[in-house]
Design a protein around this motif. Structure first.
Motif, short mmCIF file in Angstrom:
data_model
loop_
_atom_site.label_atom_id
_atom_site.label_comp_id
_atom_site.label_asym_id
_atom_site.label_seq_id
_atom_site.Cartn_x
_atom_site.Cartn_y
_atom_site.Cartn_z
N ARG A 21 0.85 -1.20 0.00
CA ARG A 21 0.00 0.00 0.00
C ARG A 21 0.89 1.24 0.00
O ARG A 21 1.93 1.28 0.63
N ALA A 22 0.45 2.29 -0.69
CA ALA A 22 1.16 3.57 -0.70
C ALA A 22 1.16 4.16 0.72
O ALA A 22 0.18 4.03 1.46
N ALA A 23 2.24 4.80 1.08
CA ALA A 23 2.40 5.35 2.43
C ALA A 23 1.36 6.42 2.76
O ALA A 23 1.04 6.62 3.93
N ASP A 24 0.80 7.08 1.75
CA ASP A 24 -0.18 8.13 2.03
C ASP A 24 -1.61 7.61 2.21
O ASP A 24 -2.54 8.39 2.42
N ILE A 25 -1.79 6.29 2.18
CA ILE A 25 -3.09 5.69 2.52
C ILE A 25 -2.96 5.15 3.94
O ILE A 25 -2.16 4.26 4.20
N ASP A 30 -7.20 1.13 4.64
CA ASP A 30 -6.81 -0.02 3.84
C ASP A 30 -7.79 -1.16 4.07
O ASP A 30 -7.54 -2.08 4.83
N VAL A 31 -8.94 -1.10 3.43
CA VAL A 31 -9.97 -2.12 3.64
C VAL A 31 -9.83 -3.32 2.71
O VAL A 31 -10.51 -4.33 2.92
N TYR A 32 -8.96 -3.24 1.70
CA TYR A 32 -8.81 -4.33 0.75
C TYR A 32 -7.46 -5.04 0.82
O TYR A 32 -7.29 -6.11 0.22
N GLY A 33 -6.50 -4.51 1.51
CA GLY A 33 -5.15 -5.09 1.53
C GLY A 33 -5.09 -6.51 2.02
O GLY A 33 -4.23 -7.29 1.60
N TRP A 34 -6.00 -6.90 2.91
CA TRP A 34 -6.01 -8.27 3.43
C TRP A 34 -6.28 -9.31 2.34
O TRP A 34 -5.98 -10.49 2.50
N LEU A 65 -0.34 0.28 -9.29
CA LEU A 65 -0.31 1.74 -9.46
C LEU A 65 0.30 2.44 -8.23
O LEU A 65 -0.33 3.27 -7.59
N GLU A 66 1.53 2.05 -7.92
CA GLU A 66 2.30 2.60 -6.79
C GLU A 66 1.60 2.37 -5.45
O GLU A 66 1.76 3.14 -4.51
N GLY A 67 0.79 1.32 -5.34
CA GLY A 67 0.12 1.00 -4.10
C GLY A 67 -1.10 1.84 -3.79
O GLY A 67 -1.59 1.84 -2.67
N ARG A 68 -1.63 2.52 -4.80
CA ARG A 68 -2.82 3.34 -4.60
C ARG A 68 -4.09 2.65 -5.09
O ARG A 68 -5.18 3.22 -5.07
N ALA A 69 -3.94 1.41 -5.50
CA ALA A 69 -5.07 0.64 -5.99
C ALA A 69 -4.85 -0.84 -5.72
O ALA A 69 -3.71 -1.30 -5.63
N TYR A 93 -13.97 -14.06 -16.68
CA TYR A 93 -12.54 -13.73 -16.71
C TYR A 93 -12.50 -12.21 -16.71
O TYR A 93 -12.38 -11.58 -17.75
N GLY A 94 -12.70 -11.64 -15.53
CA GLY A 94 -12.82 -10.20 -15.41
C GLY A 94 -11.87 -9.64 -14.37
O GLY A 94 -11.23 -10.38 -13.63
N THR A 95 -11.80 -8.34 -14.34
CA THR A 95 -10.91 -7.67 -13.40
C THR A 95 -11.62 -6.51 -12.71
O THR A 95 -12.48 -5.86 -13.31
N THR A 96 -11.24 -6.30 -11.46
CA THR A 96 -11.76 -5.19 -10.68
C THR A 96 -10.58 -4.30 -10.32
O THR A 96 -9.53 -4.79 -9.91
N LEU A 97 -10.76 -3.01 -10.45
CA LEU A 97 -9.76 -2.04 -10.02
C LEU A 97 -10.39 -1.20 -8.92
O LEU A 97 -11.44 -0.59 -9.13
N ARG A 98 -9.76 -1.23 -7.75
CA ARG A 98 -10.24 -0.47 -6.59
C ARG A 98 -9.24 0.65 -6.30
O ARG A 98 -8.11 0.38 -5.91
N LEU A 99 -9.66 1.89 -6.51
CA LEU A 99 -8.79 3.06 -6.38
C LEU A 99 -9.15 3.84 -5.13
O LEU A 99 -10.32 4.21 -4.95
N TRP A 100 -8.17 4.13 -4.28
CA TRP A 100 -8.41 4.94 -3.09
C TRP A 100 -8.68 6.37 -3.52
O TRP A 100 -7.92 6.96 -4.29
N ASP A 101 -9.79 6.95 -3.03
CA ASP A 101 -10.15 8.35 -3.31
C ASP A 101 -10.11 9.11 -1.99
O ASP A 101 -11.04 9.02 -1.19
N PRO A 102 -9.01 9.85 -1.73
CA PRO A 102 -8.88 10.52 -0.43
C PRO A 102 -9.94 11.60 -0.21
O PRO A 102 -10.34 11.84 0.93
#
Length: 182
Positions: A21-25, A30-34, A65-69, A93-102
Protein backbone atom coordinates in the motif's frame (compact mmCIF):
# COMPACT_ATOMS: atom_id res chain seq x y z
CA UNK A 1 6.47 -15.11 -27.87
CA UNK A 2 10.00 -13.96 -28.69
CA UNK A 3 12.54 -12.58 -26.18
CA UNK A 4 11.56 -8.95 -26.85
CA UNK A 5 7.90 -9.78 -26.14
CA UNK A 6 8.83 -11.46 -22.83
CA UNK A 7 10.84 -8.40 -21.80
CA UNK A 8 7.99 -6.09 -22.81
CA UNK A 9 5.46 -8.11 -20.79
CA UNK A 10 7.78 -8.23 -17.77
CA UNK A 11 8.28 -4.46 -18.01
CA UNK A 12 4.54 -3.85 -18.09
CA UNK A 13 3.88 -6.13 -15.10
CA UNK A 14 6.73 -4.56 -13.13
CA UNK A 15 5.35 -1.07 -13.84
CA UNK A 16 1.77 -2.05 -12.91
CA UNK A 17 2.46 -4.06 -9.75
CA UNK A 18 3.38 -2.59 -6.37
CA UNK A 19 4.86 -4.33 -3.32
CA UNK A 20 2.53 -2.72 -0.77
CA UNK A 21 0.00 0.00 0.00
CA UNK A 22 1.16 3.57 -0.70
CA UNK A 23 2.40 5.35 2.43
CA UNK A 24 -0.18 8.13 2.03
CA UNK A 25 -3.09 5.69 2.52
CA UNK A 26 -3.70 5.27 6.25
CA UNK A 27 -3.83 1.72 7.60
CA UNK A 28 -7.40 2.42 8.79
CA UNK A 29 -8.40 3.16 5.17
CA UNK A 30 -6.81 -0.02 3.84
CA UNK A 31 -9.97 -2.12 3.64
CA UNK A 32 -8.81 -4.33 0.75
CA UNK A 33 -5.15 -5.09 1.53
CA UNK A 34 -6.01 -8.27 3.43
CA UNK A 35 -7.14 -9.78 0.11
CA UNK A 36 -3.68 -9.65 -1.48
CA UNK A 37 -2.77 -13.11 -2.73
CA UNK A 38 -4.47 -15.98 -4.51
CA UNK A 39 -7.75 -17.64 -3.61
CA UNK A 40 -9.81 -20.62 -4.73
CA UNK A 41 -13.57 -20.23 -4.80
CA UNK A 42 -16.67 -22.35 -4.81
CA UNK A 43 -19.43 -20.89 -6.95
CA UNK A 44 -22.72 -21.12 -5.08
CA UNK A 45 -24.79 -18.84 -7.29
CA UNK A 46 -23.99 -17.34 -10.68
CA UNK A 47 -27.21 -16.04 -12.24
CA UNK A 48 -28.79 -19.35 -11.10
CA UNK A 49 -28.51 -21.50 -7.96
CA UNK A 50 -25.51 -23.77 -8.40
CA UNK A 51 -25.71 -25.42 -4.98
CA UNK A 52 -26.19 -28.85 -6.55
CA UNK A 53 -23.65 -28.37 -9.35
CA UNK A 54 -20.01 -28.07 -8.35
CA UNK A 55 -18.45 -24.98 -9.93
CA UNK A 56 -15.10 -23.58 -9.00
CA UNK A 57 -12.97 -20.57 -9.78
CA UNK A 58 -9.87 -18.66 -8.80
CA UNK A 59 -9.22 -15.09 -7.71
CA UNK A 60 -5.93 -13.16 -7.57
CA UNK A 61 -5.47 -9.79 -5.82
CA UNK A 62 -2.47 -7.45 -5.88
CA UNK A 63 -1.41 -3.90 -5.14
CA UNK A 64 -0.96 -1.84 -8.33
CA UNK A 65 -0.31 1.74 -9.46
CA UNK A 66 2.30 2.60 -6.79
CA UNK A 67 0.12 1.00 -4.10
CA UNK A 68 -2.82 3.34 -4.60
CA UNK A 69 -5.07 0.64 -5.99
CA UNK A 70 -5.92 -3.03 -5.50
CA UNK A 71 -6.58 -4.98 -8.69
CA UNK A 72 -7.96 -8.48 -8.97
CA UNK A 73 -8.75 -11.09 -11.59
CA UNK A 74 -11.83 -13.32 -11.10
CA UNK A 75 -11.71 -16.49 -13.22
CA UNK A 76 -14.43 -19.14 -13.55
CA UNK A 77 -13.86 -21.96 -14.26
CA UNK A 78 -10.20 -22.05 -13.13
CA UNK A 79 -7.59 -21.69 -15.87
CA UNK A 80 -6.77 -25.42 -15.76
CA UNK A 81 -10.41 -26.26 -16.54
CA UNK A 82 -11.08 -23.68 -19.25
CA UNK A 83 -11.66 -24.80 -22.84
CA UNK A 84 -12.67 -23.27 -26.12
CA UNK A 85 -16.37 -23.02 -26.80
CA UNK A 86 -17.21 -22.20 -23.18
CA UNK A 87 -20.52 -20.33 -23.05
CA UNK A 88 -20.20 -16.72 -21.85
CA UNK A 89 -22.97 -17.35 -19.30
CA UNK A 90 -20.83 -20.08 -17.69
CA UNK A 91 -17.58 -18.14 -17.78
CA UNK A 92 -15.94 -15.25 -16.01
CA UNK A 93 -12.54 -13.73 -16.71
CA UNK A 94 -12.82 -10.20 -15.41
CA UNK A 95 -10.91 -7.67 -13.40
CA UNK A 96 -11.76 -5.19 -10.68
CA UNK A 97 -9.76 -2.04 -10.02
CA UNK A 98 -10.24 -0.47 -6.59
CA UNK A 99 -8.79 3.06 -6.38
CA UNK A 100 -8.41 4.94 -3.09
CA UNK A 101 -10.15 8.35 -3.31
CA UNK A 102 -8.88 10.52 -0.43
CA UNK A 103 -11.48 13.26 -1.09
CA UNK A 104 -14.32 10.72 -0.83
CA UNK A 105 -12.53 8.72 1.91
CA UNK A 106 -13.67 5.58 0.13
CA UNK A 107 -12.62 3.27 -2.68
CA UNK A 108 -13.89 3.75 -6.25
CA UNK A 109 -14.48 0.30 -7.73
CA UNK A 110 -14.73 -0.63 -11.42
CA UNK A 111 -15.32 -4.18 -12.63
CA UNK A 112 -15.12 -5.28 -16.27
CA UNK A 113 -15.58 -8.65 -17.97
CA UNK A 114 -14.60 -8.32 -21.64
CA UNK A 115 -16.22 -11.64 -22.61
CA UNK A 116 -19.71 -10.60 -21.50
CA UNK A 117 -19.34 -6.82 -21.78
CA UNK A 118 -20.25 -6.40 -18.12
CA UNK A 119 -19.06 -3.11 -16.58
CA UNK A 120 -19.95 -1.98 -13.08
CA UNK A 121 -19.10 1.14 -11.04
CA UNK A 122 -19.29 1.16 -7.25
CA UNK A 123 -17.99 2.85 -4.09
CA UNK A 124 -16.56 0.56 -1.41
CA UNK A 125 -16.37 1.09 2.36
CA UNK A 126 -16.15 -0.93 5.55
CA UNK A 127 -19.55 -1.32 7.23
CA UNK A 128 -19.08 -3.04 10.58
CA UNK A 129 -17.12 -6.23 9.87
CA UNK A 130 -18.09 -6.31 6.18
CA UNK A 131 -16.91 -4.56 3.04
CA UNK A 132 -19.87 -3.13 1.15
CA UNK A 133 -19.67 -1.77 -2.38
CA UNK A 134 -22.67 0.15 -3.72
CA UNK A 135 -23.14 1.30 -7.29
CA UNK A 136 -24.72 0.45 -10.63
CA UNK A 137 -24.47 -1.90 -13.56
CA UNK A 138 -23.76 -0.12 -16.86
CA UNK A 139 -27.50 -0.07 -17.59
CA UNK A 140 -28.15 1.92 -14.38
CA UNK A 141 -29.48 -0.99 -12.28
CA UNK A 142 -28.51 -0.39 -8.62
CA UNK A 143 -26.18 -3.06 -7.21
CA UNK A 144 -24.71 -3.98 -3.83
CA UNK A 145 -21.64 -6.22 -3.61
CA UNK A 146 -20.42 -7.41 -0.22
CA UNK A 147 -17.50 -9.26 1.32
CA UNK A 148 -18.87 -10.96 4.46
CA UNK A 149 -17.93 -13.79 6.83
CA UNK A 150 -14.37 -12.49 6.57
CA UNK A 151 -11.51 -14.34 8.24
CA UNK A 152 -7.80 -14.22 7.45
CA UNK A 153 -8.20 -17.15 5.04
CA UNK A 154 -11.86 -17.14 3.93
CA UNK A 155 -14.63 -14.84 2.81
CA UNK A 156 -18.06 -14.90 1.23
CA UNK A 157 -18.71 -12.54 -1.68
CA UNK A 158 -22.25 -11.82 -2.83
CA UNK A 159 -23.61 -9.61 -5.56
CA UNK A 160 -27.16 -8.28 -5.38
CA UNK A 161 -29.12 -6.18 -7.89
CA UNK A 162 -32.30 -4.21 -7.37
CA UNK A 163 -35.21 -6.06 -8.98
CA UNK A 164 -37.54 -4.50 -11.54
CA UNK A 165 -40.07 -3.77 -8.76
CA UNK A 166 -37.61 -1.23 -7.32
CA UNK A 167 -38.01 -2.69 -3.83
CA UNK A 168 -36.61 -6.21 -3.59
CA UNK A 169 -33.04 -7.31 -4.19
CA UNK A 170 -32.14 -10.41 -6.21
CA UNK A 171 -28.99 -12.49 -5.80
CA UNK A 172 -26.85 -12.47 -8.94
CA UNK A 173 -23.72 -14.19 -7.62
CA UNK A 174 -22.30 -15.79 -4.49
CA UNK A 175 -18.80 -17.18 -4.04
CA UNK A 176 -17.07 -18.77 -1.04
CA UNK A 177 -13.31 -18.21 -1.18
CA UNK A 178 -10.33 -19.88 0.51
CA UNK A 179 -6.81 -18.50 0.52
CA UNK A 180 -4.32 -20.65 -1.40
CA UNK A 181 -1.40 -22.02 0.57
CA UNK A 182 2.07 -21.82 -0.94
Amino acid sequence: MNMLDNETARGFHDALGAPARAADIDAADDVYGWLIGSWDMDVVHYRVDLGGARRRGEIHFGWVLEGRAVQDVWIMPPRGERHTGLAAADSMYGTTLRLWDPALRAWRVTYVNPLTGQRDELVGRRVGDDLVQIGTHADGTPIRWSFTDITRDTFRWSGMALAQDGVSWRLEAEFHARRRRA
